[in-house]
Design a protein around this motif. Structure first.
Motif, short mmCIF file in Angstrom:
data_model
loop_
_atom_site.label_atom_id
_atom_site.label_comp_id
_atom_site.label_asym_id
_atom_site.label_seq_id
_atom_site.Cartn_x
_atom_site.Cartn_y
_atom_site.Cartn_z
N PRO A 1 0.85 -1.20 0.00
CA PRO A 1 0.00 0.00 0.00
C PRO A 1 0.89 1.24 0.00
O PRO A 1 2.00 1.23 0.52
CB PRO A 1 -0.78 -0.14 1.32
CG PRO A 1 0.10 -0.97 2.19
CD PRO A 1 0.82 -1.92 1.27
N TYR A 2 0.38 2.31 -0.59
CA TYR A 2 1.17 3.53 -0.63
C TYR A 2 0.85 4.40 0.58
O TYR A 2 -0.20 4.24 1.22
CB TYR A 2 0.96 4.29 -1.94
CG TYR A 2 -0.45 4.72 -2.21
CD1 TYR A 2 -0.96 5.90 -1.67
CD2 TYR A 2 -1.30 3.96 -3.03
CE1 TYR A 2 -2.26 6.32 -1.93
CE2 TYR A 2 -2.59 4.37 -3.28
CZ TYR A 2 -3.07 5.55 -2.74
OH TYR A 2 -4.35 5.94 -2.99
N SER B 1 8.39 0.33 -9.13
CA SER B 1 9.05 0.39 -7.82
C SER B 1 8.31 1.30 -6.84
O SER B 1 8.40 1.11 -5.63
CB SER B 1 10.50 0.87 -7.99
OG SER B 1 10.54 2.14 -8.61
N SER B 2 7.58 2.30 -7.35
CA SER B 2 6.84 3.21 -6.48
C SER B 2 5.50 2.60 -6.11
O SER B 2 4.67 2.32 -6.99
CB SER B 2 6.59 4.55 -7.21
OG SER B 2 5.58 5.29 -6.55
N PRO B 3 5.23 2.37 -4.82
CA PRO B 3 3.94 1.79 -4.42
C PRO B 3 2.75 2.63 -4.88
O PRO B 3 1.72 2.08 -5.26
CB PRO B 3 4.03 1.74 -2.89
CG PRO B 3 5.48 1.69 -2.59
CD PRO B 3 6.13 2.53 -3.66
N MET C 1 -1.49 2.76 -11.46
CA MET C 1 -1.45 2.16 -12.79
C MET C 1 -2.16 0.81 -12.82
O MET C 1 -2.77 0.44 -13.82
CB MET C 1 0.00 2.03 -13.26
CG MET C 1 0.69 3.35 -13.54
SD MET C 1 -0.14 4.33 -14.83
CE MET C 1 0.11 3.31 -16.29
N TYR C 2 -2.08 0.07 -11.73
CA TYR C 2 -2.78 -1.21 -11.67
C TYR C 2 -4.29 -0.99 -11.81
O TYR C 2 -4.97 -1.68 -12.59
CB TYR C 2 -2.47 -1.93 -10.36
CG TYR C 2 -3.19 -3.25 -10.22
CD1 TYR C 2 -2.64 -4.41 -10.74
CD2 TYR C 2 -4.44 -3.33 -9.60
CE1 TYR C 2 -3.30 -5.63 -10.63
CE2 TYR C 2 -5.11 -4.53 -9.50
CZ TYR C 2 -4.54 -5.67 -10.01
OH TYR C 2 -5.20 -6.86 -9.91
N GLU C 3 -4.83 -0.04 -11.05
CA GLU C 3 -6.27 0.26 -11.14
C GLU C 3 -6.63 0.75 -12.53
O GLU C 3 -7.67 0.37 -13.09
CB GLU C 3 -6.65 1.32 -10.10
CG GLU C 3 -6.52 0.87 -8.66
CD GLU C 3 -7.54 -0.20 -8.30
OE1 GLU C 3 -8.61 -0.24 -8.94
OE2 GLU C 3 -7.27 -1.00 -7.39
#
Length: 298
Positions: free
Chosen positions: A9-10, A154-156, A162-164
């Protein structure tokens, strides 16, 4: 195998950035293209993002171009890239109906019978046109059939965003390291797996070397190795911008899934290279010249 999810999680303090980006993505595309014009001016006349890399790549790929023509192609790339940036952002909220209107498959009849027969299909794309709209457009056109290999960021925060963005339309993302396991687990389900295979293959990737755009160039050989084992047909995916915000996707059969491929021979990689070269020469500004495509040497 269930879809992957972002590993971490970010931080909570980045949530306002996420809300801002979602808010911007809700703007109509004509408004976003107004922002794209500003991004273009910033790239071309402000920060000149990777200008040396861009012009060197174009100069080496088109030795017949004058320096003025190289610079003009570089600026045209910046304009294209700025439009792609806002189009990718728009994926976060665009409706399936609007995306289906803007991304048209010219010959879907080549692949639909393979899905119906439960065949695994490999599709090879590149960083031409709007590469992010290919997978999402395929997920809309062929519901439940479109998967894509990706390299986790690499950035959470950006990995989550981007996944969403990439999975909203129903596409399944497969981390690169899980490619073979995913293909085996979904065999017989009639799905396609998309790979962007124009990135620079390094020495550890057992690359195939060929002359591409007048330069020694390495290509990934995953399709040549996997397709015969899985009896998977392989298609080249060509995407052309018809006009701003509208694309045509055409697929070309590279391998039928049955013909034997001699060890040490890479006919799929070679055919991919020739078709991609043709597309880049037809629309030079629509290729991603800012990445270091030729960083490896034979």
């Amino acid at each position: 195998m269930p879809p992957s999810t972002p590993a971490k999680p970010y931080p909570w303090y980045l949530r306002p950035v996420n809300w801002l980006l979602i808010g911007l993505s809700r703007l109509p595309l004509p408004v976003l293209y107004f922002f794209a014009d500003g991004i273009y001016l910033l790239l071309a006349y402000g920060i000149r993002y990777r200008w040396r890399v861009i012009t060197e790549n174009i100069r080496n790929s088109f030795p017949e171009k004058t320096e003025a023509e190289v610079a003009a192609t570089g600026r045209a790339f910046y304009r294209h890239f700025a439009q792609v940036i806002v189009e990718i952002l728009k994926l976060r909220t665009i409706s399936a109906a609007e995306l289906g209107r803007r991304v048209r498959f010219t010959n879907p009849e080549l692949i639909e019978p393979l899905f119906a027969a439960g065949r695994t299909v490999l599709t090879l794309g590149s960083h031409a046109g709007n590469w992010e709209w290919i997978l999402s457009g395929a997920a809309v056109r062929f519901p439940g059939r479109a998967d894509g290999v990706y390299k986790p960021l690499s950035s959470p925060f950006f990995e989550s965003f981007m996944y969403e963005l990439r999975t909203r339309s129903g596409a399944v993302l497969v981390p690169m390291r899980n490619t073979l396991r995913y293909l085996l687990s979904t065999r017989g389900e009639g799905r396609s797996l998309s790979l962007l295979t124009d990135q620079a293959a390094g020495p550890r990737d057992s690359p195939y070397w060929t002359t591409f755009l007048h330069q020694d160039t390495s290509f990934y050989t995953s399709a040549d190795r996997l397709a015969p084992q899985l009896q998977a047909p392989v298609f080249y995916v060509s995407i052309q911008r018809v006009r701003r915000g509208y694309y045509n996707i055409t697929i070309t059969l590279l391998y039928d899934g049955y013909a034997p491929i001699e060890k040490g021979s890479y006919p799929i990689a070679e055919a991919f290279a020739r078709l991609l070269e043709r597309d880049i020469q037809a629309a030079p500004a629509q290729y991603l010249w800012s990445h270091r495509r030729w960083k490896h040497k034979r």
